[in-house]
Design an enzyme around this catalytic site. Structure first.
Site, PDB file in Angstrom:
ATOM      1  N   SER A  73      -2.172 -10.187   1.012  1.00 55.90           N
ATOM      2  CA  SER A  73      -2.444  -9.136   2.052  1.00 55.90           C
ATOM      3  C   SER A  73      -3.749  -8.436   1.618  1.00 55.90           C
ATOM      4  O   SER A  73      -3.593  -7.693   0.783  1.00 55.90           O
ATOM      5  CB  SER A  73      -1.288  -8.528   2.308  1.00 55.90           C
TER       6      SER A  73
ATOM      7  N   LYS B 175      11.608  -9.243   5.188  1.00 55.56           N
ATOM      8  CA  LYS B 175      11.426  -8.412   4.226  1.00 55.56           C
ATOM      9  C   LYS B 175      12.821  -7.619   4.131  1.00 55.56           C
ATOM     10  O   LYS B 175      13.498  -7.107   4.789  1.00 55.56           O
ATOM     11  CB  LYS B 175      10.459  -7.086   4.700  1.00 55.56           C
TER      12      LYS B 175
ATOM     13  N   GLY C 285       5.949  -8.230   1.942  1.00 55.72           N
ATOM     14  CA  GLY C 285       5.795  -7.216   0.778  1.00 55.72           C
ATOM     15  C   GLY C 285       5.672  -5.908   1.209  1.00 55.72           C
ATOM     16  O   GLY C 285       5.231  -5.673   2.416  1.00 55.72           O
TER      17      GLY C 285
ATOM     18  N   LYS D  11      -5.693  -7.331   7.172  1.00 53.52           N
ATOM     19  CA  LYS D  11      -5.169  -6.386   8.163  1.00 53.52           C
ATOM     20  C   LYS D  11      -6.317  -6.005   9.152  1.00 53.52           C
ATOM     21  O   LYS D  11      -7.534  -6.010   8.914  1.00 53.52           O
ATOM     22  CB  LYS D  11      -5.084  -5.004   7.288  1.00 53.52           C
TER      23      LYS D  11
ATOM     24  N   LYS E  54      -4.280 -13.065   4.194  1.00 48.70           N
ATOM     25  CA  LYS E  54      -3.991 -12.399   5.406  1.00 48.70           C
ATOM     26  C   LYS E  54      -4.840 -10.810   5.247  1.00 48.70           C
ATOM     27  O   LYS E  54      -5.087 -10.204   4.329  1.00 48.70           O
ATOM     28  CB  LYS E  54      -2.253 -11.741   5.162  1.00 48.70           C
TER      29      LYS E  54
ATOM     30  N   ASP F  18       7.198  -8.647  12.337  1.00 49.76           N
ATOM     31  CA  ASP F  18       7.519  -8.108  11.227  1.00 49.76           C
ATOM     32  C   ASP F  18       8.322  -6.708  11.718  1.00 49.76           C
ATOM     33  O   ASP F  18       9.547  -7.125  11.355  1.00 49.76           O
ATOM     34  CB  ASP F  18       6.188  -7.615  10.444  1.00 49.76           C
TER      35      ASP F  18
ATOM     36  N   ASP G 198      -2.869  -9.146  10.247  1.00 47.31           N
ATOM     37  CA  ASP G 198      -1.706  -8.257  10.730  1.00 47.31           C
ATOM     38  C   ASP G 198      -2.133  -7.116  11.325  1.00 47.31           C
ATOM     39  O   ASP G 198      -3.115  -6.375  10.697  1.00 47.31           O
ATOM     40  CB  ASP G 198      -0.871  -7.880   9.322  1.00 47.31           C
TER      41      ASP G 198
ATOM     42  N   GLU H 115       0.355 -11.252  12.973  1.00 44.21           N
ATOM     43  CA  GLU H 115       1.426 -10.525  12.721  1.00 44.21           C
ATOM     44  C   GLU H 115       1.481  -9.307  13.522  1.00 44.21           C
ATOM     45  O   GLU H 115       0.514  -8.619  13.648  1.00 44.21           O
ATOM     46  CB  GLU H 115       1.723 -10.391  11.243  1.00 44.21           C
TER      47      GLU H 115
HETATM   48  O1  OSB Z   1       2.800  -5.109   7.241  1.00 41.57           O
HETATM   49  O2  OSB Z   1       3.145  -6.367   5.610  1.00 41.57           O
HETATM   50  C1  OSB Z   1       2.929  -5.269   6.024  1.00 41.57           C
HETATM   51  C2  OSB Z   1       2.146  -3.116   3.288  1.00 41.57           C
HETATM   52  C3  OSB Z   1       2.908  -2.115   3.457  1.00 41.57           C
HETATM   53  C4  OSB Z   1       3.291  -2.004   4.483  1.00 41.57           C
HETATM   54  C5  OSB Z   1       3.325  -2.961   5.510  1.00 41.57           C
HETATM   55  C6  OSB Z   1       2.715  -4.319   5.155  1.00 41.57           C
HETATM   56  C7  OSB Z   1       2.083  -4.112   3.972  1.00 41.57           C
HETATM   57  C8  OSB Z   1       1.226  -5.404   3.315  1.00 41.57           C
HETATM   58  C9  OSB Z   1       1.141  -5.496   1.931  1.00 41.57           C
HETATM   59  O3  OSB Z   1       0.969  -6.240   4.263  1.00 41.57           O
HETATM   60  C10 OSB Z   1       1.856  -6.759   1.152  1.00 41.57           C
HETATM   61  C11 OSB Z   1       2.072  -6.663  -0.139  1.00 41.57           C
HETATM   62  O4  OSB Z   1       2.929  -5.913  -0.796  1.00 41.57           O
HETATM   63  O5  OSB Z   1       1.225  -7.295  -0.724  1.00 41.57           O
HETATM   64 MG    MG Z   2       3.232  -6.756   8.486  1.00 43.53          MG
END
Ligand code: OSB
Ligand code: MG
Length: 369
Positions: free
Chosen positions: A136, A263, A291, A164, A162, A239, A189, A214
């Site tokens: 991510s 999660k 994660g 953001k 992925k 999510d 995401d 996402e």
């Molecule tokens: O939306 O998946 C998410 C990190 C913090 C809060 C929400 C998210 C995330 C990530 C990071 O996308 C995932 C990771 O731990 O690598």
């Molecule tokens: Mg997410």
């Protein structure tokens, strides 16, 4: 199984680089760790995935500490349990606060696996010997930095990327990325940053052959996602909106998503994660493990969960060194050049806990026994 002693700690760790999403920027983590011990001295470890701020969901490091010490731990301490799956049942009177509850529940699963002298993933019914990994990537200041970061992660072997996104940093950026990486498996995401009125923008993302989008809409929404999914070719993955197997069922029934990110913290632990996994597996709906910028203990739990048969898509379970200078487990989690994590074979989580490191990072500690 009977928990006689619980130790909570807050540790603080700086990320190697700030992680930015549509809801904010994280540079430093405040992580609650939990150690449970039974009368025979067998231990289990859990990590609370609550963030520092209530911007992903309602929970925070401090609310989790409060709920654990005042309500959750007292419901489990000195209680005779025949199986760790009973922990979630005992905690059910506490509404919400699933990340707090998951820290305790997952620690109890680890303890039971160590009692039986076998890997936690086997106790869970996992079948995979290595798990497929993705990364991510947070919102980057510039397109060039984004392209560089992707280049590095693809070279490391990760099986999907992925990105953001948020309003204004979406279509144009993804177009540039797709131009540079025509065949990389990509997804985005939004962490709930859009509304149905943004559907025309989100429709433009259909042009980039994304694996999924996402959580584009509100954190507590299903119905608008169903409306949006009808307008998109790209699958929606939920999510934030999925906290229980009931939510998963309702989402699939109304067509709010085609993929679910599971999660452990968000759903309250292994019992509910397994229910969501099983429900999806029966219907051939793909799931993957998300994660929350975890330290090694949370990361090791994510590896264990990802061994379940239905976790077919690469998860956000990546190497410790992407986030931490030095992790709190030994060895740190490493990823093979084919973008996988080999599943550990030792009892419980299967990684050594680095007690000295944890002690050095601890800013508060509380014992309940
Ligand atoms: O939306 O998946 C998410 C990190 C913090 C809060 C929400 C998210 C995330 C990530 C990071 O996308 C995932 C990771 O731990 O690598
Ligand atoms: Mg997410």
């Amino acid at each position: 199984m009977r928990i006689e002693h619980v130790e909570l700690r807050e540790i603080q760790m700086s990320l190697i680089a700030p992680f930015e999403t549509s809801f904010g920027r994280t540079e430093r983590r405040r992580i609650v760790l939990l150690r449970v011990r039974d009368g025979d001295g067998v231990e289990g470890w859990g990590e609370c995935t609550a963030g520092e701020t209530p911007f992903y969901n309602h929970e925070t490091t401090d609310t989790a500490w409060l709920i654990l010490t005042e309500f959750a731990i007292p419901l489990i301490l000195h209680q005779e349990l025949t199986h760790p799956s009973e922990v979630a049942e005992r905690l059910a009177p506490i509404r919400g606060h699933r990340m707090a509850k998951a820290a305790l529940e997952t620690a109890c699963w680890d303890l039971q696996a160590r009692r039986e002298g076998r890997p936690l993933w086997q106790l869970l019914g996992g079948e995979r010997e290595e798990i497929p990994c993705g990364v991510s990537i947070g919102i980057q200041p510039t397109v060039d930095e984004l392209l560089e970061t992707i280049e590095r992660e693809v070279a490391a072997g990760y099986q999907r990327i992925k990105l953001k996104i948020k309003p204004g940093l979406d279509v144009e950026r993804i177009a540039r990325v797709r131009e540079h990486f025509p065949t990389v498996r990509l997804m985005v995401d939004a962490n709930a940053a859009y509304t149905l009125q943004d559907a025309p923008v989100l429709e433009q993302l259909d042009a980039f052959d994304l694996m999924m989008i996402e959580q584009p809409l509100a954190f507590d929404d299903l119905v608008d996602h169903a409306t949006l999914q009808r307008r998109l070719q790209t699958p929606i993955c939920l999510d934030e909106s999925i906290l229980t197997v009931r939510h998963a069922r309702q989402a699939l029934e109304i067509g709010a998503c085609r993929i679910i990110n599971i999660k452990l913290g968000r759903v309250g632990g292994y019992a509910e994660a397994k229910r969501i996994h099983d429900y999806c597996a029966e219907r051939r709906v793909s799931v993957w493990c998300g994660g929350m910028l975890e330290s090694g203990i949370g990361r090791a739990h994510n590896v264990a969960l990802s061994t379940l048969r239905g976790f077919t898509l690469p998860g956000d379970v990546s190497a410790s060194k992407r986030y931490w200078e030095q992790d709190i487990i030994d060895p740190a989690i490493e990823v093979t050049p084919r973008g996988t994590i080999p599943v550990p074979t030792g009892p419980g989580l299967g990684y050594e806990i680095d007690h000295e490191r944890i002690e050095a990072l601890t800013v508060r500690r509380k014992v309940l026994s």
